[in-house]
Design an enzyme around this catalytic site. Structure first.
Site, PDB file in Angstrom:
ATOM      1  N   GLY A   1       3.723   6.775  -8.132  1.00 62.67           N
ATOM      2  CA  GLY A   1       2.511   5.908  -7.989  1.00 62.67           C
ATOM      3  C   GLY A   1       1.165   6.599  -7.916  1.00 62.67           C
ATOM      4  N   THR A   2       1.366   7.804  -7.541  1.00 57.43           N
ATOM      5  CA  THR A   2       0.091   8.727  -7.296  1.00 57.43           C
ATOM      6  C   THR A   2      -0.318   9.424  -8.580  1.00 57.43           C
ATOM      7  OG1 THR A   2       0.853   9.272  -4.951  1.00 57.43           O
ATOM      8  CG2 THR A   2      -0.739  11.014  -6.494  1.00 57.43           C
TER       9      THR A   2
ATOM     10  N   GLN B   1       3.155  -1.614  -3.819  1.00 57.25           N
ATOM     11  CA  GLN B   1       3.709  -2.564  -2.728  1.00 57.25           C
ATOM     12  C   GLN B   1       3.951  -3.925  -3.102  1.00 57.25           C
ATOM     13  OE1 GLN B   1       4.831  -1.065   0.196  1.00 57.25           O
ATOM     14  NE2 GLN B   1       3.872   0.838   0.134  1.00 57.25           N
TER      15      GLN B   1
ATOM     16  N   THR C   1       8.453  17.066 -20.136  1.00 54.48           N
ATOM     17  CA  THR C   1       9.914  16.602 -20.353  1.00 54.48           C
ATOM     18  C   THR C   1      10.282  15.402 -19.478  1.00 54.48           C
ATOM     19  OG1 THR C   1      10.598  18.651 -20.878  1.00 54.48           O
ATOM     20  CG2 THR C   1      12.250  17.209 -20.465  1.00 54.48           C
TER      21      THR C   1
ATOM     22  N   CYS D   1       1.670   8.621   3.755  1.00 55.42           N
ATOM     23  CA  CYS D   1       1.388   9.843   3.152  1.00 55.42           C
ATOM     24  C   CYS D   1       0.002  10.522   4.050  1.00 55.42           C
ATOM     25  CB  CYS D   1       0.896   9.688   1.716  1.00 55.42           C
ATOM     26  SG  CYS D   1      -0.395   8.314   1.626  1.00 55.42           S
TER      27      CYS D   1
HETATM   28  N1  PLP Z   1       0.023   3.383  -4.071  1.00 54.02           N
HETATM   29  C1  PLP Z   1       0.647   2.468  -2.919  1.00 54.02           C
HETATM   30  C2  PLP Z   1      -0.027   1.310  -2.471  1.00 54.02           C
HETATM   31  C3  PLP Z   1       1.325   3.386  -1.894  1.00 54.02           C
HETATM   32  O1  PLP Z   1       1.745   2.631  -0.879  1.00 54.02           O
HETATM   33  C4  PLP Z   1       1.769   4.452  -2.496  1.00 54.02           C
HETATM   34  C5  PLP Z   1       2.867   5.374  -1.626  1.00 54.02           C
HETATM   35  O2  PLP Z   1       2.914   5.200  -0.464  1.00 54.02           O
HETATM   36  C6  PLP Z   1       1.422   5.046  -3.669  1.00 54.02           C
HETATM   37  C7  PLP Z   1       0.291   4.501  -4.291  1.00 54.02           C
HETATM   38  C8  PLP Z   1       1.791   6.357  -3.894  1.00 54.02           C
HETATM   39  O3  PLP Z   1       3.098   6.389  -4.651  1.00 54.02           O
HETATM   40  P1  PLP Z   1       4.064   7.643  -4.996  1.00 54.02           P
HETATM   41  O4  PLP Z   1       4.641   7.924  -3.367  1.00 54.02           O
HETATM   42  O5  PLP Z   1       5.010   7.445  -5.673  1.00 54.02           O
HETATM   43  O6  PLP Z   1       3.107   8.848  -5.245  1.00 54.02           O
END
Ligand code: PLP
Length: 361
Positions: A69-70, A168, A225, A311
């Protein structure tokens, strides 16, 4: 140990692991290699891409696999569309911090006390050169589900790209959400796939620049990759999450309601349930007079929960989500997020309320 932190991460499903195993060991080719081993890996990626596309109702060529996600959020907020971005104040740090690196700059969209991003707030944040609006489908701290349908109409009328972090949102209809947006971000480890997997989905016609330069992977827009086993697992998990989402949502809602009823009975007006129009699997509580180090006390008593986003749980800073909802710094430091998963049981809920009551006492 009682684990009520499924919004932070989930275990890998047996079915997901089984699908991944061949690509970790025997079928280990690089999908970019042209020989038989590479072609076999490439076939697995292509089947996974088709599965993800089918689950989301998009074209397979609109799916770009990422490291989660990040990366998808950063890529979107920095590299989608042209012009300034308008970004909601309750976005995940991956969007908010990414926005600071957008060359054309960005503006913040304020939220209501319940964490809602109203269409009016979106309109007032738009500048003549706004080309991208970023509004998450559901908030990771409060579970607030945002009115993306109305926001998408505003964006369509003005020719602005709408990007939504759907990390989410697996208990919602992702086909519908993807239909409303120019791009969406997804993460595997919130849906019973491994950490380090996910995707950015970008509709045909939406301008996308590369974030990671390198090889020709992902239509030369994302070098690196491919994580073949992770991609295979992510696709299986996404398909399952959407196929079973109504059952999972009903299960979580029953347990979430039981949890909140018991918490209200135990604490009355000494606790506030944050957020409105919420997902069924998140309950964010603020206690009027929480003891210091409540999270550590809960942890010692065997209950795994978060103080907002996992996080940022090492940070002593107040939650930016709670601050954006108008809470004081003190309140914004004392929220506790409980999040429920498909394995959560009634027994765990009752035990969790007992632990919570003892720790608060
Ligand atoms: N976006 C949201 C709403 C999230 O809750 C999170 C993770 O907590 C992320 C992005 C980041 O995703 P990832 O942990 O896969 O990098």
């Amino acid at each position: 140990m009682i684990y009520l932190d499924y919004a932070a991460t989930t275990p890998v499903d047996g079915e997901v692991l089984d699908a991944m195993m061949p690509y970790l060991k025997d079928d280990f080719g690089n999908p970019d290699s042209t020989h038989a081993a590479g072609r076999s890996a490439a076939r697995a990626v292509s089947e996974a891409r088709a599965k993800v596309a089918e689950a989301l109702g998009v074209n397979p060529l609109e799916v770009y696999f990422t490291s989660g996600g990040t990366e998808a959020d950063n890529w979107a907020v920095r590299c989608l569309g042209t012009g300034r971005a308008a970004v909601s104040a309750v976005e995940h740090a991956a969007v908010l911090e990414g926005a600071k690196l957008r060359e054309e700059g960005f503006d913040l969209i304020p939220v209501s006390a319940g964490g809602l991003i109203t269409p009016e707030a979106v309109c007032s944040a738009l500048k003549p050169d706004t080309g991208l609006v970023c509004v998450m489908a559901a908030n990771n701290e409060t579970g607030t589900v945002e009115p993306l349908k109305e926001i998408s109409e505003i964006c369509k009328e003005r020719g602005i790209v709408l990007f939504s972090d759907c990390v989410q949102a697996s208990l919602l209809d992702l086909r519908e959400l993807t239909g409303l947006c120019g791009a969406v971000a997804l993460s595997g480890h919130k849906i019973y796939a491994p950490k380090g997997t996910g995707a950015l989905v970008v509709k045909k016609g939406v301008k996308l620049r590369p974030l990671i330069a390198g090889g020709e992977q992902e239509r030369a827009l994302r070098g690196g990759t491919l994580n073949v086993a992770g991609i295979v697992g992510f696709a299986v998990a996404l398909e399952r999450a959407q196929r079973e989402r109504q059952r999972y949502a009903a299960h979580c809602k029953t347990l979430r309601d039981l949890f909140e009823d018991k918490v209200k009975a135990a604490f009355g007006d000494r606790v506030r349930m944050d957020g409105e129009n919420r997902l069924p699997n998140i309950s964010h509580l603020t206690f009027v007079s929480a003891p210091d180090a409540l999270l550590a006390k809960l942890d010692l008593a065997g209950l795994c929960v978060s103080g907002g986003a996992a996080c940022s749980s090492h940070s002593a800073l107040p939650s930016h989500v709670m601050l954006a909802m108008g809470r004081s710094e003190k309140e914004a430091k004392h929220g506790v997020r409980f999040s429920f998963g498909k394995e959560t049981t009634e027994e765990e809920i009752l035990q969790a309320v007992k632990i919570l009551t003892e720790c608060i006492k």
